[in-house]
Scaffold this active site. Sequence first.
Site, PDB file in Angstrom:
ATOM      1  N   ASP A   1       2.423   2.505   2.594  1.00 42.99           N
ATOM      2  CA  ASP A   1       2.589   3.160   3.926  1.00 42.99           C
ATOM      3  C   ASP A   1       3.984   3.031   4.616  1.00 42.99           C
ATOM      4  OD1 ASP A   1      -0.068   3.673   3.670  1.00 42.99           O
ATOM      5  OD2 ASP A   1      -0.885   2.340   4.918  1.00 42.99           O
TER       6      ASP A   1
ATOM      7  N   CYS B   1      -2.400   2.993   7.787  1.00 40.55           N
ATOM      8  CA  CYS B   1      -3.913   3.007   8.409  1.00 40.55           C
ATOM      9  C   CYS B   1      -3.982   2.605  10.138  1.00 40.55           C
ATOM     10  CB  CYS B   1      -4.347   1.894   7.397  1.00 40.55           C
ATOM     11  SG  CYS B   1      -3.610   0.311   7.851  1.00 40.55           S
TER      12      CYS B   1
ATOM     13  N   CYS C   1       0.987  -1.091   0.011  1.00 42.75           N
ATOM     14  CA  CYS C   1       0.110   0.028   0.093  1.00 42.75           C
ATOM     15  C   CYS C   1       0.984   1.447   0.018  1.00 42.75           C
ATOM     16  CB  CYS C   1      -1.080   0.131   1.234  1.00 42.75           C
ATOM     17  SG  CYS C   1       0.082   0.030   2.741  1.00 42.75           S
TER      18      CYS C   1
ATOM     19  N   CYS D   1      -0.977  -5.419   6.681  1.00 49.44           N
ATOM     20  CA  CYS D   1      -0.630  -4.149   7.523  1.00 49.44           C
ATOM     21  C   CYS D   1       0.380  -4.564   8.646  1.00 49.44           C
ATOM     22  CB  CYS D   1      -1.968  -3.548   8.058  1.00 49.44           C
ATOM     23  SG  CYS D   1      -2.837  -3.215   6.803  1.00 49.44           S
TER      24      CYS D   1
END
Length: 149
Positions: free
Chosen positions: A39, A62, A37, A106
């Site tokens: 991040d 996130c 993603c 994540c």
Amino acid sequence: MAGISYSKRVMDHFMNPRNVGEIESPDGYGKVGNPVCGDLMEIFIKVKEDRVEDIKFRTFGCASAIAVSSMVTEMAKGMRLEEAMKITRDDVADELGGLPPQKMHCSNLGADALHAAIEDYWIKTGKIRPEDAKHRQEQEGEEGESCGT
Ligand code: FES
């Protein structure tokens, strides 16, 4: 779209993250990006007698990534470096009471950023050579696009 359900521990660490911030002149620093993603997570450590004496993080990501960062810093604090090096992304997700399947990616950043910070310390102290580091530090300008979640 159906809502994602998070465990209580994920919500707790997201709402009240532990060890947020940065450490001035850290002994070790790790910065990793999530290829899924884009991040980013940074981890700063202070080392004393081969243990993680202090640890802080900054995460641009996130809710799950923030909960993961908070949890990994809590797990690693006080640990011997060799032990902290063995924390896996699954360990972190388990400690959080699990992550929803679509958010499992994540959990990648937490352990990786911690390991990158420890390797940075080991490179600085001559324990390993830079080419032996398994966790490549993210370079400036590689942030990629935000995941938007
Ligand atoms: Fe990017 Fe969770 S870390 S969506």
